[in-house]
Design a protein around this motif. Structure first.
Motif, PDB file in Angstrom:
ATOM      1  N   SER A 146       0.855  -1.188   0.000  1.00 29.96           N
ATOM      2  CA  SER A 146       0.000   0.000   0.000  1.00 29.96           C
ATOM      3  C   SER A 146       0.893   1.240   0.000  1.00 29.96           C
ATOM      4  CB  SER A 146      -0.888   0.004   1.246  1.00 29.96           C
ATOM      5  OG  SER A 146      -0.096   0.293   2.388  1.00 29.96           O
ATOM      6  N   GLN A 149       2.553   1.672   3.336  1.00 30.53           N
ATOM      7  CA  GLN A 149       3.624   0.681   3.577  1.00 30.53           C
ATOM      8  C   GLN A 149       4.868   1.017   2.757  1.00 30.53           C
ATOM      9  OE1 GLN A 149       1.213  -2.687   2.571  1.00 30.53           O
ATOM     10  NE2 GLN A 149       0.931  -3.293   4.713  1.00 30.53           N
ATOM     11  N   GLY A 174      -1.032   9.029   3.565  1.00 30.27           N
ATOM     12  CA  GLY A 174      -1.447   7.679   3.194  1.00 30.27           C
ATOM     13  C   GLY A 174      -1.107   6.627   4.233  1.00 30.27           C
ATOM     14  N   HIS A 176      -1.674   4.794   7.725  1.00 28.73           N
ATOM     15  CA  HIS A 176      -2.808   4.610   8.636  1.00 28.73           C
ATOM     16  C   HIS A 176      -2.560   5.362   9.945  1.00 28.73           C
ATOM     17  CE1 HIS A 176      -5.585   2.556  11.334  1.00 28.73           C
ATOM     18  NE2 HIS A 176      -6.262   2.247  10.233  1.00 28.73           N
TER      19      HIS A 176
END
Ligand code: ADP
Ligand code: MG
Length: 251
Positions: A146, A149, A174, A176
């Motif tokens: 992602s 990540q 982006g 979390h």
């Protein structure tokens, strides 16, 4: 401010007729965490690219530990100990996060590391994977991660090169919210280990929790160099954010 590690003097950069950086001057002290702020399009990423050798400047000087960086290609600047991450990191299709982190460590070990895989400590790589919460994706292609990540991985890989100055371009975008707090902790640990950090960041809560000082760009010019707490009292800064982007700087 502690002894200067980075001194940016009169840096200018234009794309055609568009002057994107105008006479930019500021310094970063050794061990500081400095936030680089400014509305979208104000020139933050361009400035990081100039500092790290990814873009040539039209004028000025970027002195890192007393040595001029302008005119050196990015890989030479990185070898000097000045590394950066990208706003939108691109990742290879064929390598996994585990391999990339190990390769980052190998490059630090130089020829000895490239020739002798045994020189790598598997436990060290494992610890990095856990620290950056990459366990669930450690063995899939890095390109499949992602966006958040990929940001975490790009910081993890950059750190394996043991930079003394790390420039981060919107590392939390982006990512979390649960991982943002971990990111603050990681970056504080990194700073405590002696690495100086210049960080482009929009999240004011994050900036207040992390940065010692902030530099604000607007339309390519520095409009403030102050403590994070002073940002909301600076009329030019509030105008730059509220007047244009309608982004609440106090948010
Ligand atoms: P920020 O990171 O603050 O959002 P950027 O440094 O990405 O801003 O961009 C600053 C300005 O320079 C923008 O107007 C952008 O469109 C322009 N720009 C950036 N890169 C290029 C390029 N390679 N060619 C032409 N214009 C560019
Ligand atoms: Mg940018």
């Amino acid at each position: 401010m502690a002894a200067e590690i980075l001194k940016i003097s009169n840096v200018a950069k234009a794309f055609g007729a568009h002057k994107v950086l105008k006479d930019v001057c500021f310094s970063v002290g050794k061990g500081e965490i400095v936030g680089l702020l400014g509305p979208n399009g104000s020139g933050k990423s361009t400035l990081l690219s100039v500092i790290s050798g990814f873009l040539p400047a039209d004028a000025g000087s970027v002195s890192f530990e007393g040595r001029e960086m302008l005119g050196r290609p990015a890989h030479k600047v990185a070898q000097e100990g000045l590394m950066r991450t990208f706003q939108l990191p691109s990742m290879p299709h064929r390598m996994t996060p585990r391999e990339l982190i190990a390769a980052g460590a190998r490059s630090r070990l130089g020829l000895k590391g490239v020739l002798g895989r045994a020189a790598l400590h598997g436990a060290e790589v494992e610890a990095v994977i856990r620290r950056f919460a990459l366990d669930p994706v450690a063995d899939i292609p890095a390109s499949a991660l992602s966006g958040g990540q990929k940001k975490l991985l790009s910081i993890a890989v950059a750190l394996q090169g043991k930079p003394r100055l790390l420039c981060l371009d919107e590392p939390t975008a982006g990512v979390h919210p649960n991982l943002r707090a971990r990111m603050v902790d990681i970056l504080k640990e990194v700073a405590a280990s002696g690495v100086t950090i210049l960080i482009v960041e929009h999240d004011m809560h994050f900036v207040r929790g992390l940065c010692d000082r902030c530099v604000v760009l607007d339309a390519g010019a520095i409009i403030a160099d102050c403590l994070p707490e002073a940002l909301t009292e600076n009329e030019q800064v509030v105008e730059a954010y509220l007047g244009k982007a309608k982004v609440g700087i106090a948010a």
